[in-house]
Design an enzyme around this catalytic site. Structure first.
Site, short mmCIF file in Angstrom:
data_model
loop_
_atom_site.label_atom_id
_atom_site.label_comp_id
_atom_site.label_asym_id
_atom_site.label_seq_id
_atom_site.Cartn_x
_atom_site.Cartn_y
_atom_site.Cartn_z
CB THR A 144 -0.89 0.03 1.26
OG1 THR A 144 -0.03 -0.17 2.39
CG2 THR A 144 -1.96 -1.02 1.24
N GLY A 145 2.18 1.13 0.09
CA GLY A 145 3.06 2.30 0.21
C GLY A 145 3.47 2.87 -1.13
CB CYS A 178 16.26 6.09 -3.83
SG CYS A 178 16.05 7.07 -2.33
NE ARG A 193 13.56 14.38 1.62
CZ ARG A 193 13.88 13.12 1.31
NH1 ARG A 193 13.72 12.65 0.08
NH2 ARG A 193 14.41 12.33 2.22
CG HIS A 244 16.11 11.25 -5.13
ND1 HIS A 244 14.96 11.84 -4.66
CD2 HIS A 244 16.35 10.20 -4.31
CE1 HIS A 244 14.52 11.17 -3.59
NE2 HIS A 244 15.35 10.16 -3.37
N1 LIG Z 1 10.37 6.24 -1.23
C1 LIG Z 1 11.54 5.94 -1.77
O1 LIG Z 1 12.05 6.60 -2.70
C2 LIG Z 1 12.31 4.78 -1.29
C3 LIG Z 1 13.41 4.39 -2.02
C4 LIG Z 1 14.14 3.30 -1.61
C5 LIG Z 1 13.76 2.65 -0.48
N2 LIG Z 1 12.68 3.04 0.23
C6 LIG Z 1 12.35 2.27 1.42
O2 LIG Z 1 11.17 1.52 1.19
C7 LIG Z 1 10.41 1.41 2.38
C8 LIG Z 1 9.01 1.92 2.16
O3 LIG Z 1 9.05 3.27 1.72
P1 LIG Z 1 7.77 4.04 1.15
O4 LIG Z 1 8.29 5.33 0.67
O5 LIG Z 1 7.00 3.15 0.23
O6 LIG Z 1 6.93 4.25 2.52
P2 LIG Z 1 5.35 4.44 2.72
O7 LIG Z 1 4.76 5.07 1.54
O8 LIG Z 1 5.22 5.08 4.04
O9 LIG Z 1 4.79 2.93 2.81
C9 LIG Z 1 5.11 2.05 3.86
C10 LIG Z 1 4.52 0.66 3.58
O10 LIG Z 1 4.95 -0.21 4.63
C11 LIG Z 1 3.81 -0.80 5.25
N3 LIG Z 1 4.06 -1.01 6.68
C12 LIG Z 1 4.37 -0.08 7.59
N4 LIG Z 1 4.51 -0.65 8.81
C13 LIG Z 1 4.27 -1.97 8.64
C14 LIG Z 1 4.23 -3.08 9.51
N5 LIG Z 1 4.48 -2.96 10.82
N6 LIG Z 1 3.96 -4.30 8.98
C15 LIG Z 1 3.69 -4.45 7.66
N7 LIG Z 1 3.69 -3.43 6.80
C16 LIG Z 1 3.99 -2.20 7.28
C17 LIG Z 1 2.70 0.20 5.04
O11 LIG Z 1 1.45 -0.46 5.19
P3 LIG Z 1 0.14 0.35 5.71
O12 LIG Z 1 -0.38 1.09 4.50
O13 LIG Z 1 -0.76 -0.75 6.15
O14 LIG Z 1 0.57 1.25 6.80
C18 LIG Z 1 2.99 0.63 3.61
O15 LIG Z 1 2.54 -0.36 2.71
C19 LIG Z 1 11.21 2.16 3.44
O16 LIG Z 1 12.01 1.24 4.12
C20 LIG Z 1 12.03 3.11 2.65
O17 LIG Z 1 13.22 3.47 3.30
C21 LIG Z 1 11.93 4.09 -0.15
#
Ligand SMILES: NC(=O)c1ccc[n+]([C@@H]2O[C@H](COP(=O)([O-])OP(=O)(O)OC[C@H]3O[C@@H](n4cnc5c(N)ncnc54)[C@H](OP(=O)(O)O)[C@@H]3O)[C@@H](O)[C@H]2O)c1
Length: 329
Positions: A9-10, A126, A227, A234
């Site tokens: 969902t993220g 990233c 940021r 980026h």
């Molecule tokens: N954004 C980027 O550019 C990027 C790039 C590289 C890596 N990342 C990494 O990827 C990860 C996610 O980033 P995002 O930007 O997608 O964050 P996000 O939009 O906040 O999404 C977080 C996701 O993790 C789920 N989640 C949170 N807590 C959880 C738990 N306790 N158990 C199971 N699922 C859980 C959430 O589910 P719910 O909807 O149910 O809360 C949601 O699906 C992070 O570790 C981040 O560092 C991000």
């Protein structure tokens, strides 16, 4: 081939679903996983509704591959449980990146180090991925000595909450804050938390991860991560001092010939990479390639990529494709 998307969902998870579809990833069963808050909700994929399940149910389903993007704590606790059940985890968080027993992979650069025994594989940060995609070919030819990076990072790199903060601010709506400060019309010189040395965690990822991916500790890196209110990707201003001299024409040729890298560099037509044009693309774009006239053997360039694509979802899925193509899963 059962594939689980953990964090479906993220921000990253939803792009993963798009990229899986676009690349026709060869799975027979898809398992969508998020927190207990989302369990039971439905997500549509290729016209079929999938119900979100919790982590334990997903472990019990024994997927062959689990693509994780649910934050570091979830990965720390749950990746080993999936691995024990026989699943190969490809993790997007920072939990395992610098663990000496885990591999940190950009498939075009070091996919060849993967084996069947790798049950938890780390996807780099990233801002690191787009950086090393451009540095790797130049390092092999000219040997880097020192790299200085300044980043201009998209709010999508922080997650759903930050994108909402920017959207709210542009509409003048008061809402939840992902940052300590307003991001609209601002530049915040803090990506992630501060460490004891005065750098942020994001800056230190840029210092450490390229060395692990390139398998070389001989060069030094320093970074400032900022940021800015963009959403498409980026950008990075990068200064590289090499041991050996280079010809600018050769640098451009080398980068143009690198799979996954596109050179956009024509001053006559004001052509250079920009995040709004990198958005939704899988490639890394490089431009403003020029000699640093202040010291020998030194190059300046500008690197842009969609942080949710090559910086996260696409790289993760390419690792999965590499594992399947090479019978490693
Ligand atoms: N954004 C980027 O550019 C990027 C790039 C590289 C890596 N990342 C990494 O990827 C990860 C996610 O980033 P995002 O930007 O997608 O964050 P996000 O939009 O906040 O999404 C977080 C996701 O993790 C789920 N989640 C949170 N807590 C959880 C738990 N306790 N158990 C199971 N699922 C859980 C959430 O589910 P719910 O909807 O149910 O809360 C949601 O699906 C992070 O570790 C981040 O560092 C991000």
């Amino acid at each position: 081939m059962k594939v689980a998307v953990v964090g479906a969902t993220g921000m990253v998870g939803s792009v993963m679903l798009k990229v899986l579809e676009e690349r026709n990833f060869p799975f027979t069963e898809l398992i969508l996983v998020a927190s207990e808050r989302s369990a039971g909700k439905k997500i549509s994929y290729k016209g079929t509704d999938y119900t979100i399940i919790g982590l334990q149910d997903a472990v019990d389903a024994k997927p062959n591959i689990a693509l994780f993007s649910a934050g570091g704590t979830t990965s720390e606790i749950w990746a080993p449980k999936f691995a024990e059940a026989g699943t190969t985890v490809i993790d997007n968080s920072s939990a395992w990146r610098m663990d000496p027993s885990k591999k940190l992979i950009v498939p075009e650069i070091n996919g060849n180090v993967l084996t069947k025994e790798d049950k938890i594989i780390a996807n780099p940060n990233c801002s690191t991925i787009q950086l090393v995609m451009a540095l790797a070919p130049l390092h092999s030819k000219y040997q880097m000595k020192r790299v200085v990076i300044s980043t201009y990072q998209s709010v999508s790199g922080t997650g759903v909450k930050a994108v909402e903060q920017l959207e709210n601010e542009t509409k003048g709506i008061k809402g939840e804050m992902a940052y300590h400060y307003p991001i609209n019309r601002n530049a915040i010189p803090q990506c992630d938390v501060f460490l004891d040395n005065g750098y942020t965690k994001e800056e230190m990822k840029l210092v450490k991860e390229p060395k692990k991916i390139l398998g070389d500790e001989s060069f030094s890196v320093t970074a400032t991560a900022v940021r800015i209110p963009t959403a498409g990707g980026h950008s990075e201003a990068v200064n590289i001092q090499f041991e050996n001299d280079f010809d600018l024409g050769d640098v451009r040729k080398l980068l143009s010939q690198t799979p996954g890298v596109i050179v956009q560099d024509n001053l006559d037509t004001n052509t250079y990479p920009m995040p709004i044009y990198a958005h939704n693309k899988d490639e890394v774009f490089v431009g403003r390639i020029r000699r640093d006239e202040s010291q020998p053997n030194t190059l300046n360039m500008w690197i842009v990529a969609d942080n949710l694509r090559k910086g996260a979802a696409t790289n993760t899925i390419q690792i999965g494709e590499y594992l399947i193509e090479n019978n490693l899963v």
